[in-house]
Design a protein around this motif. Structure first.
Motif, PDB file in Angstrom:
ATOM      1  N   VAL A 114       0.847  -1.190   0.000  1.00 39.95           N
ATOM      2  CA  VAL A 114       0.000   0.000   0.000  1.00 39.95           C
ATOM      3  C   VAL A 114       0.883   1.241   0.000  1.00 39.95           C
ATOM      4  O   VAL A 114       1.809   1.351   0.797  1.00 39.95           O
ATOM      5  N   LYS A 115       0.582   2.157  -0.909  1.00 42.24           N
ATOM      6  CA  LYS A 115       1.320   3.422  -0.952  1.00 42.24           C
ATOM      7  C   LYS A 115       0.711   4.381   0.052  1.00 42.24           C
ATOM      8  O   LYS A 115      -0.492   4.377   0.272  1.00 42.24           O
ATOM      9  N   ARG A 116       1.552   5.230   0.622  1.00 42.27           N
ATOM     10  CA  ARG A 116       1.065   6.200   1.607  1.00 42.27           C
ATOM     11  C   ARG A 116       0.062   7.150   0.994  1.00 42.27           C
ATOM     12  O   ARG A 116      -0.973   7.421   1.535  1.00 42.27           O
ATOM     13  N   SER A 117       0.409   7.713  -0.146  1.00 42.20           N
ATOM     14  CA  SER A 117      -0.522   8.590  -0.847  1.00 42.20           C
ATOM     15  C   SER A 117      -0.242   8.468  -2.325  1.00 42.20           C
ATOM     16  O   SER A 117       0.865   8.158  -2.738  1.00 42.20           O
ATOM     17  N   VAL A 118      -1.264   8.722  -3.122  1.00 38.11           N
ATOM     18  CA  VAL A 118      -1.126   8.613  -4.565  1.00 38.11           C
ATOM     19  C   VAL A 118      -0.065   9.592  -5.034  1.00 38.11           C
ATOM     20  O   VAL A 118      -0.098  10.768  -4.695  1.00 38.11           O
ATOM     21  N   GLY A 119       0.901   9.086  -5.795  1.00 40.08           N
ATOM     22  CA  GLY A 119       1.922   9.953  -6.376  1.00 40.08           C
ATOM     23  C   GLY A 119       3.095  10.257  -5.460  1.00 40.08           C
ATOM     24  O   GLY A 119       4.036  10.919  -5.876  1.00 40.08           O
ATOM     25  N   SER A 120       3.081   9.791  -4.217  1.00 38.33           N
ATOM     26  CA  SER A 120       4.192  10.118  -3.321  1.00 38.33           C
ATOM     27  C   SER A 120       5.428   9.299  -3.634  1.00 38.33           C
ATOM     28  O   SER A 120       6.534   9.721  -3.323  1.00 38.33           O
ATOM     29  N   GLY A 121       5.219   8.118  -4.219  1.00 40.77           N
ATOM     30  CA  GLY A 121       6.351   7.274  -4.562  1.00 40.77           C
ATOM     31  C   GLY A 121       6.897   6.500  -3.373  1.00 40.77           C
ATOM     32  O   GLY A 121       7.772   5.681  -3.497  1.00 40.77           O
ATOM     33  N   ARG A 122       6.412   6.778  -2.164  1.00 41.70           N
ATOM     34  CA  ARG A 122       6.881   6.085  -0.965  1.00 41.70           C
ATOM     35  C   ARG A 122       5.891   4.974  -0.648  1.00 41.70           C
ATOM     36  O   ARG A 122       4.698   5.129  -0.772  1.00 41.70           O
ATOM     37  N   ARG A 123       6.435   3.850  -0.234  1.00 41.97           N
ATOM     38  CA  ARG A 123       5.581   2.714   0.080  1.00 41.97           C
ATOM     39  C   ARG A 123       5.706   2.385   1.568  1.00 41.97           C
ATOM     40  O   ARG A 123       6.727   2.581   2.174  1.00 41.97           O
ATOM     41  N   ARG A 124       4.631   1.834   2.068  1.00 40.41           N
ATOM     42  CA  ARG A 124       4.587   1.425   3.462  1.00 40.41           C
ATOM     43  C   ARG A 124       4.494  -0.093   3.489  1.00 40.41           C
ATOM     44  O   ARG A 124       3.830  -0.691   2.654  1.00 40.41           O
ATOM     45  N   LYS A 125       5.163  -0.697   4.422  1.00 39.76           N
ATOM     46  CA  LYS A 125       5.113  -2.155   4.542  1.00 39.76           C
ATOM     47  C   LYS A 125       3.755  -2.567   5.071  1.00 39.76           C
ATOM     48  O   LYS A 125       3.203  -1.940   5.962  1.00 39.76           O
ATOM     49  N   VAL A 126       3.249  -3.677   4.518  1.00 40.87           N
ATOM     50  CA  VAL A 126       1.938  -4.177   4.931  1.00 40.87           C
ATOM     51  C   VAL A 126       2.125  -5.372   5.823  1.00 40.87           C
ATOM     52  O   VAL A 126       2.960  -6.180   5.670  1.00 40.87           O
TER      53      VAL A 126
END
Length: 126
Positions: A114-126
Motif C-alpha cells: 500500500v502506498k502512503r498517498s497517490v503519487g508520493s512514490g513512498r511505500r509502506r510495509k503491509v
C-alpha cells in the motif's frame, strides 16, 4: 514482438503496442476511463471522484482522450451549461481489458504494498 505482414505492409507490433499504450498513458487517464466505463459523468462529478486531480489536469486529460476518440463530450444548451463525458464505442472495446485488470487485482491486489498517498512514490510495509 513479432512483425506481422498483411499483403505488402509489415507491422511492427512493438511499435503498434507503444501507440496503444500512449493512448492511456498518464497519471489519470486509466482512472478516468475506468469511471466512464461505469456511467456518464459530468466534469464536476469526475473531479470529485478522482482525489488529487486538479481542474487543469482533468481538463487536459479529457481533451487528449477526446482527441484520440476514446471519450465524447456532449454540451447541453442550459444555464449554466451542462457537459457530459462518456466513453465512445471505440473505448468500450477496452471493456474486456478492464475486466481482466479487475480480475487480476481481485486475485493479486492484496499482495501489492500500500502506498502512503497517490503519487508520493513512498511505500509502506503491509
Amino acid at each position: 514482438m513479432e512483425k506481422h505482414t498483411s499483403d505488402h505492409e509489415v507491422v511492427n507490433m512493438h511499435e503498434e503496442m507503444r501507440r496503444a499504450f500512449s493512448l492511456l498513458s498518464g497519471k489519470w487517464k486509466l482512472e478516468i476511463m475506468w469511471l466512464l466505463n461505469q456511467r456518464i459523468y459530468r466534469f464536476g462529478e469526475l473531479r470529485k471522484a478522482i482525489p488529487g486531480i486538479t481542474q487543469h489536469m482533468l481538463t487536459a486529460q479529457l481533451r487528449e482522450l477526446e482527441e484520440d476518440g476514446l471519450v465524447s463530450r456532449t454540451i447541453f444548451a442550459e444555464v449554466p451549461p451542462r457537459v457530459d463525458y462518456e466513453m465512445t464505442d471505440k473505448a468500450r472495446g477496452l471493456g474486456p481489458t478492464m475486466e481482466a485488470l479487475a480480475a487480476w487485482w481481485t486475485k493479486y491486489g492484496s499482495t501489492v504494498p500500500v502506498k502512503r498517498s497517490v503519487g508520493s512514490g513512498r511505500r509502506r510495509k503491509v
